[in-house]
Design a protein around this motif. Structure first.
Motif, PDB file in Angstrom:
ATOM      1  N   UNK A  45      14.348   1.641  -0.778  1.00  0.00           N
ATOM      2  CA  UNK A  45      13.009   1.884  -1.280  1.00  0.00           C
ATOM      3  C   UNK A  45      12.884   1.387  -2.702  1.00  0.00           C
ATOM      4  N   UNK A  46      11.702   0.926  -3.052  1.00  0.00           N
ATOM      5  CA  UNK A  46      11.460   0.495  -4.430  1.00  0.00           C
ATOM      6  C   UNK A  46       9.963   0.465  -4.679  1.00  0.00           C
ATOM      7  N   UNK A  47       9.599   0.400  -5.942  1.00  0.00           N
ATOM      8  CA  UNK A  47       8.214   0.190  -6.348  1.00  0.00           C
ATOM      9  C   UNK A  47       8.101  -1.203  -6.941  1.00  0.00           C
ATOM     10  N   UNK A  48       6.969  -1.855  -6.711  1.00  0.00           N
ATOM     11  CA  UNK A  48       6.782  -3.212  -7.214  1.00  0.00           C
ATOM     12  C   UNK A  48       5.341  -3.370  -7.688  1.00  0.00           C
ATOM     13  N   UNK A  49       5.172  -4.075  -8.785  1.00  0.00           N
ATOM     14  CA  UNK A  49       3.826  -4.369  -9.274  1.00  0.00           C
ATOM     15  C   UNK A  49       3.077  -5.185  -8.226  1.00  0.00           C
ATOM     16  N   UNK A  50       1.810  -4.909  -8.078  1.00  0.00           N
ATOM     17  CA  UNK A  50       1.020  -5.584  -7.043  1.00  0.00           C
ATOM     18  C   UNK A  50       1.078  -7.097  -7.179  1.00  0.00           C
ATOM     19  N   UNK A  51       1.072  -7.595  -8.425  1.00  0.00           N
ATOM     20  CA  UNK A  51       1.069  -9.033  -8.641  1.00  0.00           C
ATOM     21  C   UNK A  51       2.374  -9.702  -8.242  1.00  0.00           C
ATOM     22  N   UNK A  52       3.437  -8.914  -8.074  1.00  0.00           N
ATOM     23  CA  UNK A  52       4.715  -9.458  -7.614  1.00  0.00           C
ATOM     24  C   UNK A  52       4.964  -9.153  -6.140  1.00  0.00           C
ATOM     25  N   UNK A  53       4.051  -8.410  -5.534  1.00  0.00           N
ATOM     26  CA  UNK A  53       4.274  -7.931  -4.175  1.00  0.00           C
ATOM     27  C   UNK A  53       4.295  -9.018  -3.124  1.00  0.00           C
ATOM     28  N   UNK A  54       3.369  -9.973  -3.192  1.00  0.00           N
ATOM     29  CA  UNK A  54       3.289 -10.985  -2.143  1.00  0.00           C
ATOM     30  C   UNK A  54       4.541 -11.850  -2.110  1.00  0.00           C
ATOM     31  N   UNK A  92       4.100 -11.250 -13.706  1.00  0.00           N
ATOM     32  CA  UNK A  92       3.118 -12.264 -14.104  1.00  0.00           C
ATOM     33  C   UNK A  92       1.758 -12.024 -13.490  1.00  0.00           C
ATOM     34  N   UNK A  93       0.699 -12.205 -14.286  1.00  0.00           N
ATOM     35  CA  UNK A  93      -0.649 -12.073 -13.754  1.00  0.00           C
ATOM     36  C   UNK A  93      -1.174 -10.655 -13.823  1.00  0.00           C
ATOM     37  N   UNK A  94      -2.336 -10.471 -13.229  1.00  0.00           N
ATOM     38  CA  UNK A  94      -2.987  -9.175 -13.177  1.00  0.00           C
ATOM     39  C   UNK A  94      -3.022  -8.667 -11.737  1.00  0.00           C
ATOM     40  N   UNK A  95      -2.743  -7.383 -11.567  1.00  0.00           N
ATOM     41  CA  UNK A  95      -2.710  -6.814 -10.226  1.00  0.00           C
ATOM     42  C   UNK A  95      -4.032  -6.938  -9.487  1.00  0.00           C
ATOM     43  N   UNK A  96      -5.148  -6.851 -10.224  1.00  0.00           N
ATOM     44  CA  UNK A  96      -6.467  -6.939  -9.585  1.00  0.00           C
ATOM     45  C   UNK A  96      -6.729  -8.318  -8.998  1.00  0.00           C
ATOM     46  N   UNK A  97      -6.025  -9.345  -9.529  1.00  0.00           N
ATOM     47  CA  UNK A  97      -6.230 -10.712  -9.045  1.00  0.00           C
ATOM     48  C   UNK A  97      -5.277 -11.084  -7.915  1.00  0.00           C
ATOM     49  N   UNK A  98      -4.269 -10.264  -7.689  1.00  0.00           N
ATOM     50  CA  UNK A  98      -3.243 -10.608  -6.694  1.00  0.00           C
ATOM     51  C   UNK A  98      -3.767 -10.368  -5.284  1.00  0.00           C
ATOM     52  N   UNK A  99      -3.354 -11.238  -4.371  1.00  0.00           N
ATOM     53  CA  UNK A  99      -3.717 -11.108  -2.959  1.00  0.00           C
ATOM     54  C   UNK A  99      -2.444 -10.886  -2.148  1.00  0.00           C
ATOM     55  N   UNK A 100      -2.412  -9.798  -1.390  1.00  0.00           N
ATOM     56  CA  UNK A 100      -1.308  -9.557  -0.459  1.00  0.00           C
ATOM     57  C   UNK A 100      -1.721 -10.154   0.886  1.00  0.00           C
ATOM     58  N   UNK A 101      -1.271 -11.358   1.147  1.00  0.00           N
ATOM     59  CA  UNK A 101      -1.763 -12.086   2.306  1.00  0.00           C
ATOM     60  C   UNK A 101      -1.390 -11.409   3.616  1.00  0.00           C
ATOM     61  N   UNK A 102      -0.207 -10.852   3.693  1.00  0.00           N
ATOM     62  CA  UNK A 102       0.186 -10.154   4.917  1.00  0.00           C
ATOM     63  C   UNK A 102      -0.697  -8.931   5.148  1.00  0.00           C
ATOM     64  N   UNK A 103      -1.000  -8.217   4.066  1.00  0.00           N
ATOM     65  CA  UNK A 103      -1.868  -7.034   4.182  1.00  0.00           C
ATOM     66  C   UNK A 103      -3.272  -7.446   4.589  1.00  0.00           C
ATOM     67  N   UNK A 104      -3.771  -8.535   4.013  1.00  0.00           N
ATOM     68  CA  UNK A 104      -5.106  -9.002   4.348  1.00  0.00           C
ATOM     69  C   UNK A 104      -5.183  -9.416   5.816  1.00  0.00           C
ATOM     70  N   UNK A 105      -4.162 -10.146   6.281  1.00  0.00           N
ATOM     71  CA  UNK A 105      -4.140 -10.574   7.679  1.00  0.00           C
ATOM     72  C   UNK A 105      -4.092  -9.376   8.613  1.00  0.00           C
TER      73      UNK A 105
END
Length: 312
Positions: A45-54, A92-105
């Protein structure tokens, strides 16, 4: 922040732990050897910033964890941790701008499934809109827009184009076409029933309707609003700001146009039927076009931004 719960085969655990450790923006790493039973393996288990998640999710899939283990992702609503704050600052980047493509699909796949519930919502929304157009009641029109579930398949089509997912495209197209066909057919029957009990009349449909005449009078503004709403809706999905979807839903006359076409068809008014159908098609096209272009732009700018921020 995102929370990842992974089940890893014992021979892959070291690789997974090493990958997480080398990913900027991760923290709170926990390893539980032999804790998993189905499938058997270790729990990481781990936590990850949204912008690094994808990037991390893609790397985990390359290790085969989605086939030989499990990858579960949850949004963290609140995290009181200096380590978490540091991880988010380093990513790197801002979490609000990040897209989790697997989650979106996955999300659009679920929202574009042709189900009894989906058909019930779109049919009820179209019937409510039918009452709105006959009574020239803008409140009922807005309510029908909010009830309609058609944005899910529309977002699914845009996502499938960008992600090159033909199965998602087919599923979304079937949900969209069958959903509107069933809803409009049911609304024709509903309109005939309402006429039989003297609640609907052809005179009401053809009377001056200043509040709802726009649903069968397509123009460039119809297309422009659909494009703007499609872009806003797509951004709300990718940034997890789902509250904005309500505003998107009541901005576009898809369900009301379908309802007016059905009522007009029941009375043999082909001018309004054709005008409403054109309005419906223009709005659907505008949303799909805007959603696709928005996702392509997000993918381009996010990839370019990550390359720019990476050390030489």
């Amino acid at each position: 922040m995102l929370h990842l719960r992974l089940i890893t085969p014992p021979d892959r655990t070291d690789d997974v732990v090493r990958l997480i450790g080398n990913t900027v923006g991760t923290t709170h790493l926990v390893v539980l050897p032999g804790a998993a039973r189905n499938p058997a393996g270790d729990v990481v288990m781990c936590d990850v910033a949204r912008e690094a998640g994808d990037g991390l999710l893609s790397a985990l899939q390359e290790l085969g964890l989605d086939r030989n283990g499990s990858i579960a992702v949850e949004n963290i609503d609140l995290s009181l941790s200096r380590r978490a704050d540091k991880a988010e600052a380093e990513a790197p980047g801002e979490g609000a701008d990040a897209v989790l493509w697997e989650h979106l699909t996955d999300a659009t796949h679920e929202e574009s499934t042709l189900s009894v519930t989906y058909l019930a919502f779109i049919t009820l929304a179209t019937m409510i809109a039918a009452c709105g157009v006959v009574l020239d009641n803008a409140v009922l029109i807005v309510g029908a827009m909010a009830v309609g579930p058609e944005f899910g398949p529309l977002a699914g089509i845009s996502t499938s184009i960008v992600q090159r997912a033909p199965r998602l495209a087919l599923r979304s197209l079937i949900a969209l076409l069958v959903g509107f066909a069933v809803a409009m057919a049911a609304t024709v029957g509903f309109s005939l029933f309402m006429d039989a009990i003297d609640l609907f009349s052809k005179a009401q449909l053809e009377a001056d309707r200043p509040q709802t005449a726009f649903v069968y009078a397509p123009d460039w503004f119809s297309f422009i609003v659909a494009v703007l709403a499609g872009a806003a809706g797509t951004l709300s999905l990718t940034s997890a700001k789902s509250g904005a979807l309500v505003g998107v839903a009541i901005s576009v006359t898809t369900v009301p146009a379908a309802a007016n076409a059905a009522v007009a068809l029941s009375y043999g008014d082909m001018n309004q039927t054709w005008g409403s159908t054109t309005q419906l098609l223009l709005n659907l096209l505008g949303i799909i076009l805007a959603g696709t272009l928005t996702l392509l732009a997000q993918k381009y700018f996010w990839t370019r931004g990550r390359r720019t921020r990476e050390p030489a």
